[in-house]
Design an enzyme around this catalytic site. Structure first.
Site, PDB file in Angstrom:
ATOM      1  N   TRP A 150      24.997  19.960   6.485  1.00 46.93           N
ATOM      2  CA  TRP A 150      25.244  18.969   7.524  1.00 46.93           C
ATOM      3  C   TRP A 150      24.364  17.735   7.407  1.00 46.93           C
ATOM      4  O   TRP A 150      24.597  16.756   8.083  1.00 46.93           O
ATOM      5  CB  TRP A 150      25.077  19.575   8.921  1.00 46.93           C
ATOM      6  CG  TRP A 150      23.872  20.430   9.176  1.00 46.93           C
ATOM      7  CD1 TRP A 150      23.848  21.790   9.289  1.00 46.93           C
ATOM      8  CD2 TRP A 150      22.514  20.003   9.389  1.00 46.93           C
ATOM      9  NE1 TRP A 150      22.572  22.238   9.549  1.00 46.93           N
ATOM     10  CE2 TRP A 150      21.739  21.156   9.624  1.00 46.93           C
ATOM     11  CE3 TRP A 150      21.882  18.757   9.414  1.00 46.93           C
ATOM     12  CZ2 TRP A 150      20.363  21.111   9.858  1.00 46.93           C
ATOM     13  CZ3 TRP A 150      20.514  18.699   9.648  1.00 46.93           C
ATOM     14  CH2 TRP A 150      19.768  19.864   9.864  1.00 46.93           C
ATOM     15  N   ASN A 151      23.338  17.753   6.576  1.00 52.22           N
ATOM     16  CA  ASN A 151      22.386  16.627   6.622  1.00 52.22           C
ATOM     17  C   ASN A 151      22.899  15.382   5.903  1.00 52.22           C
ATOM     18  O   ASN A 151      22.714  14.268   6.389  1.00 52.22           O
ATOM     19  CB  ASN A 151      21.022  17.053   6.084  1.00 52.22           C
ATOM     20  CG  ASN A 151      21.068  17.533   4.653  1.00 52.22           C
ATOM     21  OD1 ASN A 151      22.044  18.131   4.213  1.00 52.22           O
ATOM     22  ND2 ASN A 151      20.007  17.279   3.909  1.00 52.22           N
ATOM     23  N   GLY A 227      22.361  24.219   0.679  1.00 55.19           N
ATOM     24  CA  GLY A 227      22.028  24.671   2.020  1.00 55.19           C
ATOM     25  C   GLY A 227      20.741  25.460   2.006  1.00 55.19           C
ATOM     26  O   GLY A 227      19.885  25.282   1.143  1.00 55.19           O
ATOM     27  N   GLU A 249      21.624  24.809  -4.722  1.00 55.65           N
ATOM     28  CA  GLU A 249      20.555  23.835  -4.439  1.00 55.65           C
ATOM     29  C   GLU A 249      20.111  24.115  -3.017  1.00 55.65           C
ATOM     30  O   GLU A 249      20.810  23.811  -2.059  1.00 55.65           O
ATOM     31  CB  GLU A 249      21.071  22.407  -4.620  1.00 55.65           C
ATOM     32  CG  GLU A 249      19.960  21.370  -4.735  1.00 55.65           C
ATOM     33  CD  GLU A 249      19.602  20.746  -3.404  1.00 55.65           C
ATOM     34  OE1 GLU A 249      18.548  21.154  -2.835  1.00 55.65           O
ATOM     35  OE2 GLU A 249      20.342  19.888  -2.925  1.00 55.65           O
ATOM     36  N   LEU A 250      18.913  24.719  -2.885  1.00 55.54           N
ATOM     37  CA  LEU A 250      18.510  25.305  -1.621  1.00 55.54           C
ATOM     38  C   LEU A 250      17.334  24.554  -1.005  1.00 55.54           C
ATOM     39  O   LEU A 250      17.121  23.390  -1.285  1.00 55.54           O
ATOM     40  CB  LEU A 250      18.190  26.788  -1.836  1.00 55.54           C
ATOM     41  CG  LEU A 250      19.304  27.577  -2.552  1.00 55.54           C
ATOM     42  CD1 LEU A 250      18.899  29.022  -2.747  1.00 55.54           C
ATOM     43  CD2 LEU A 250      20.617  27.472  -1.807  1.00 55.54           C
ATOM     44  N   CYS A 283      16.264  18.392   1.883  1.00 57.06           N
ATOM     45  CA  CYS A 283      15.745  19.503   1.085  1.00 57.06           C
ATOM     46  C   CYS A 283      14.478  19.117   0.331  1.00 57.06           C
ATOM     47  O   CYS A 283      13.609  19.957   0.111  1.00 57.06           O
ATOM     48  CB  CYS A 283      16.808  19.969   0.101  1.00 57.06           C
ATOM     49  SG  CYS A 283      18.250  20.725   0.869  1.00 57.06           S
ATOM     50  N   GLU A 459      22.545  19.960 -10.701  1.00 57.35           N
ATOM     51  CA  GLU A 459      23.592  18.994 -10.400  1.00 57.35           C
ATOM     52  C   GLU A 459      23.158  17.644 -10.947  1.00 57.35           C
ATOM     53  O   GLU A 459      21.970  17.377 -11.139  1.00 57.35           O
ATOM     54  CB  GLU A 459      23.835  18.918  -8.895  1.00 57.35           C
ATOM     55  CG  GLU A 459      24.374  20.221  -8.328  1.00 57.35           C
ATOM     56  CD  GLU A 459      24.713  20.135  -6.864  1.00 57.35           C
ATOM     57  OE1 GLU A 459      25.822  20.535  -6.512  1.00 57.35           O
ATOM     58  OE2 GLU A 459      23.874  19.673  -6.069  1.00 57.35           O
TER      59      GLU A 459
END
Length: 487
Positions: A150-151, A227, A249-250, A283, A459
């Site tokens: 959502w960011n 997320g 990608e956390l 992140c 990515e």
């Protein structure tokens, strides 16, 4: 009030009677609704993605033709990006200036990968087997599931979508149930720009109801997720059941290491950028300030002097410097972590909870804690908010040890006027991206990804399109095959 159906096979579906409310973070009131998807909706989206991949016009396009299509998408975004701005701000509360900055460059995520699509080709192999030649060829996976946060939903989708489509895949996107509007409008826009029906599909809903169904669908050939590490673990487990690759990608707990010889004003600018842009909801947020003890007091005073001038306000106001947090559950989490830091004995230099009192919406202002130790929750866990933890070091070895004292490894910053030291420390920090004397740079040509609990896979970067391609070897005999069982 706007109500959005799913976007499947080039059109919006009729909205169901099950809804998810999107709450405007600046006002705390519902402004639109998304369809609450289920396994049946996930199946319909996968049907469309599979048809587009197997038999639709996308399946018959050459790499050059796909590139032309992506360039058309980029052209449309360059003309029409402003149509998407308000929806994202009302979904997640990101400031107008930040969203405009991101969206004005959305087309630039597509053009480099469109060019890459023109040059996907066979590559010769060198082998020592007599009488045969071999080569590497590339082929797309097929339907790819993308799960976005959502960011920064649209920018992160662009990172995934551009190289995935350049490689010839199709996609089903499950945006966050907290912020889906801009993704739905984007999907409609790129379809109108010429992207064939079924190539990009969007299903809205909850992760356990839609995301899990998409990942477990037998036609899903790859998953890309951005997320939390908790969500990433669930996605990885579901992908493993299907024996398909996943890129994760956390989260992060990124250190900013400031040596005594660093330019203090430059370092303060980088610290501000690292933790207070997007109100810390990033992140790569530089949430741990590890500063050499000899300069800590001066640096912190400079930092506080800057932070005290930052203006909270309506994210739609271009003068606003700090907007709201994205949603009520996240507001409650951030407030709880601030309270826990106080209880554990950290010194609160600035409490952002005070700035949010009496305001409609989900506001927490910049928060700064000193004397944070590695045993505290604030050191160990991701806040994903405007909360900075400060500790000190004396030696370079101690700085590296503190920087690496985390379960995460997404990003890090190093601030020093000694270029040899900067390079040396950067080599020792275990993170996927290291910034030296600046912070938060991003470009299609540079890869993104983490170590440890910050995920795996990459990515963007020079090999981004190849990440969405499978390789195979083709062997061709150039001489008669010898009798395997001679007399």
């Amino acid at each position: 009030m706007e109500q959005f159906g799913h976007f499947i096979d080039g059109a919006f579906t009729t909205p169901s009677n099950q809804w998810i409310d999107s709450v405007d973070p600046a006002a705390g009131t519902v402004w639109c609704r998304f369809s609450r998807g289920d396994a049946q909706d996930a199946t319909a989206a996968m049907d469309a993605a599979e048809r587009a991949f197997e038999s639709g016009p996308w399946s018959r396009m050459s790499g050059a033709e796909r590139a032309d299509c992506l360039d058309q998408v980029a052209d449309a975004l360059a003309r029409r990006w402003e149509e998407l701005v308000e929806a994202e701000i009302r979904d997640n509360g990101k400031r107008l200036t930040e969203v405009r900055g991101q969206f004005a460059g959305l087309d630039n995520w597509f053009r480099p990968f469109a060019e890459k699509a023109r040059h996907i080709s066979r590559e010769p192999q060198h082998n020592a087997v007599p009488g045969v030649q071999s080569e590497t060829t590339y082929l797309p996976f097929g339907p790819v599931v993308a799960i976005t946060p959502w960011n920064s939903p649209l920018m992160i989708l662009a990172w995934k979508m551009a190289p995935a489509l350049a490689a010839g895949n199709t996609m089903v996107v499950k945006p966050s149930e907290m912020a889906s509007a801009s993704t739905l409008l984007f999907a409609q826009m790129v379809h109108e720009a010429g992207l064939p029906a079924g190539v990009l599909n969007v299903v809205t809903g909850y992760g356990h109801e839609v995301g899990g169904a998409l990942v477990r669908d037998q036609r899903t050939r790859m998953v890309t997720f951005t997320g939390s590490d908790l969500g990433g673990g669930k996605v990885a487990a579901a992908a493993a059941e299907n024996v398909i690759p996943a890129t994760l990608e956390l989260g992060g707990k990124s250190p900013q290491v400031v040596f005594g010889d660093a330019d203090p004003d430059n370092a303060v600018n980088g610290i501000l950028s690292g933790i207070f842009l997007s109100n810390g909801q990033s992140c790569v947020a530089g949430s741990r300030l590890i500063v050499q003890a000899s300069v800590k007091d001066v640096l912190v005073q400079k930092l506080l002097a800057r932070v005290w001038t930052l203006q909270l306000g309506d994210p739609m106001d271009p003068e606003t410097q700090i907007g709201p947090l994205a949603n009520l559950p996240h507001l409650e989490k951030v407030r709880a972590m601030i309270a826990r830091a106080v209880d554990e004995g950290a010194t609160c230099l600035l409490d952002g909870r005070e700035a949010g009192r009496g305001r409609a919406g989900f506001y927490v202002g910049p928060t700064i804690f000193d004397d944070v130790t590695p045993t505290m929750q604030l050191w160990r866990e991701e806040v994903f908010g405007p909360v900075l933890a400060i500790t000190t070091f004396d030696t370079e070895a101690e700085a590296v040890q503190l920087a690496n004292d985390s379960a995460y490894g997404l990003a890090a910053g190093v601030w020093t006027s000694d270029s040899d030291r900067g390079a040396r420390v950067a080599r020792q920090i275990r993170a996927g991206t290291i910034y030296i004397n600046h912070y938060r740079s991003i470009d299609p040509g540079a890869s993104i990804g983490g170590l440890k609990r910050s995920g795996y896979g990459r990515e963007l970067g020079p090999d981004a399109v190849k990440h969405f391609l499978q390789t195979r070897s083709i062997w061709t005999g150039t001489a008669p095959v010898p009798d395997p069982f001679p007399a």
